[in-house]
Design an enzyme around this catalytic site. Sequence first.
Site, PDB file in Angstrom:
ATOM      1  N   ARG A  35     -15.258   5.733  36.650  1.00 51.26           N
ATOM      2  CA  ARG A  35     -15.326   6.126  38.064  1.00 51.26           C
ATOM      3  C   ARG A  35     -16.238   7.332  38.283  1.00 51.26           C
ATOM      4  O   ARG A  35     -16.912   7.418  39.304  1.00 51.26           O
ATOM      5  CB  ARG A  35     -13.927   6.399  38.592  1.00 51.26           C
ATOM      6  CG  ARG A  35     -13.175   5.102  38.786  1.00 51.26           C
ATOM      7  CD  ARG A  35     -11.840   5.318  39.432  1.00 51.26           C
ATOM      8  NE  ARG A  35     -11.286   4.053  39.876  1.00 51.26           N
ATOM      9  CZ  ARG A  35      -9.985   3.764  39.881  1.00 51.26           C
ATOM     10  NH1 ARG A  35      -9.114   4.664  39.474  1.00 51.26           N
ATOM     11  NH2 ARG A  35      -9.571   2.602  40.308  1.00 51.26           N
TER      12      ARG A  35
ATOM     13  N   LYS B  34       0.736 -13.636  42.216  1.00 55.29           N
ATOM     14  CA  LYS B  34       1.540 -14.046  43.367  1.00 55.29           C
ATOM     15  C   LYS B  34       0.726 -14.549  44.556  1.00 55.29           C
ATOM     16  O   LYS B  34      -0.304 -13.990  44.903  1.00 55.29           O
ATOM     17  CB  LYS B  34       2.385 -12.859  43.826  1.00 55.29           C
ATOM     18  CG  LYS B  34       3.381 -12.426  42.755  1.00 55.29           C
ATOM     19  CD  LYS B  34       4.492 -11.606  43.336  1.00 55.29           C
ATOM     20  CE  LYS B  34       4.036 -10.192  43.595  1.00 55.29           C
ATOM     21  NZ  LYS B  34       5.017  -9.303  44.132  1.00 55.29           N
TER      22      LYS B  34
ATOM     23  N   GLY C  17      -8.683  -5.294  40.193  1.00 52.98           N
ATOM     24  CA  GLY C  17      -8.682  -4.508  38.969  1.00 52.98           C
ATOM     25  C   GLY C  17      -8.586  -5.349  37.715  1.00 52.98           C
ATOM     26  O   GLY C  17      -9.337  -5.140  36.753  1.00 52.98           O
TER      27      GLY C  17
ATOM     28  N   GLY D  86      -7.592  -2.606  45.509  1.00 53.04           N
ATOM     29  CA  GLY D  86      -6.908  -2.790  46.791  1.00 53.04           C
ATOM     30  C   GLY D  86      -7.889  -2.876  47.947  1.00 53.04           C
ATOM     31  O   GLY D  86      -7.733  -3.704  48.853  1.00 53.04           O
TER      32      GLY D  86
END
Length: 400
Positions: free
Chosen positions: A37, A201, A356, A379
Amino acid sequence: MAKKTIADIDVKGKKVFMRVDFNVPLDEECNVTNDRRIQMALPTIKLALEKGARLILASHLGRPKGERDDKFSLAPAAKRLGELIGQDVKMAPDCIGPEVEAMANQLKDGEVMVLENVRFHKGETKNDAEFSKQLAGVAELYVNDAFGSAHREHASMYGVPSVLGPGKRVCGFLIEKELQYLDQALSNPTKPFVAVLGGAKVSDKISVIENLLGKVDRILIGGGMAYTFFKAQGYEVGNSICEEDKLEVASNLLSSAKTKGCELVLPVDNVVTTQIKSDAEHTINTGNIEADWMGVDIGPETRKLFADKLADAKTIVWNGPMGVFETPPFDAGTKAVAEAIAVATDSGAISVIGGGDSAAAVAELELEDRMSHISTGGGASLEFLEGKKFACLEILDDKE
Ligand code: ADP
Ligand code: MG
């Protein structure tokens, strides 16, 4: 509308508040274990310093509960930044207050300081007006290069640019690249446009599927969420991960795909096992899955089918692994799909990887260089694929 970047403005001699994503993993001795990052923010940081900015870097790290907690200090990240740019990086004792402002006022052109974790104050996540004003403090310009937080209207993301006002807030190169790829894929894709969705999911990805149904030519569904679709079609899924309360949603998505002329492709075979362990007994299954068995990866026929459905793609969006890729050999389906996306990219497709775990899988396979773009925001990229607008990005100045 494209956003103004740091390349479009004059930063010489100016105190520039730059929001970066230095939310890096630390080990027990607080060493940075992965500096990706920090590396990703370097182009924007380097340009600011070359252009003579007096640079004030801000970030969050981890989830301290709105108070000082040394294990979430940004000092290790500041140290690592210093090593990477070969220049002294000053570390502030806090992110607001007179001492910090004095440090900022002492910066010379081309010098840089790192503010302490903005989440050491409760006002950060609440986008508190007073905290935002203090944070904006002595800053004259605002640059946002923290795509990973773009979906969060926190003080350092939204409050500070609000305080500074129009004409003084731009994005960095990381955000510019994210917007270029994600926006182009979603609003102006070269067809055929194929989405590959997986992960655990369905509930995490319903909005993504809904948003993509009207935009893509095909959606290939793998991973754990395929089993909710199987069950919705009347198959037995044994012990596979399956969301009973989402069966109706899955049925509706299947019929909605038909109405919209979007080809929704489900696996035709699965790797099934009795437990998620590398040495567990496993076999290939089609149709009903027996009790005690669970689907943990797409099978060999599905790998071929998905590769075939990706071969002519000109735009590809991938989010979510095809199986329990952390536990080989159940990583074979994810590998095969990653390889197929790399091959399509080699022959001219634009490929955008979000999420991710998907990004980690691509990195592990050393296929990063063959993908067009790997999003740095898990996200955030997911919410982008859901078609959400980001207030933190909208507030930045548009290109003229
Ligand atoms: P991303 O981070 O790329 O958005 P997700 O977080 O949605 O991906 O999903 C990743 C997780 O899904 C992984 O931990 C993986 O083990 C799990 N997963 C994939 N396939 C299955 C499956 N068949 N059964 C259980 N878990 C699965
Ligand atoms: Mg994940």
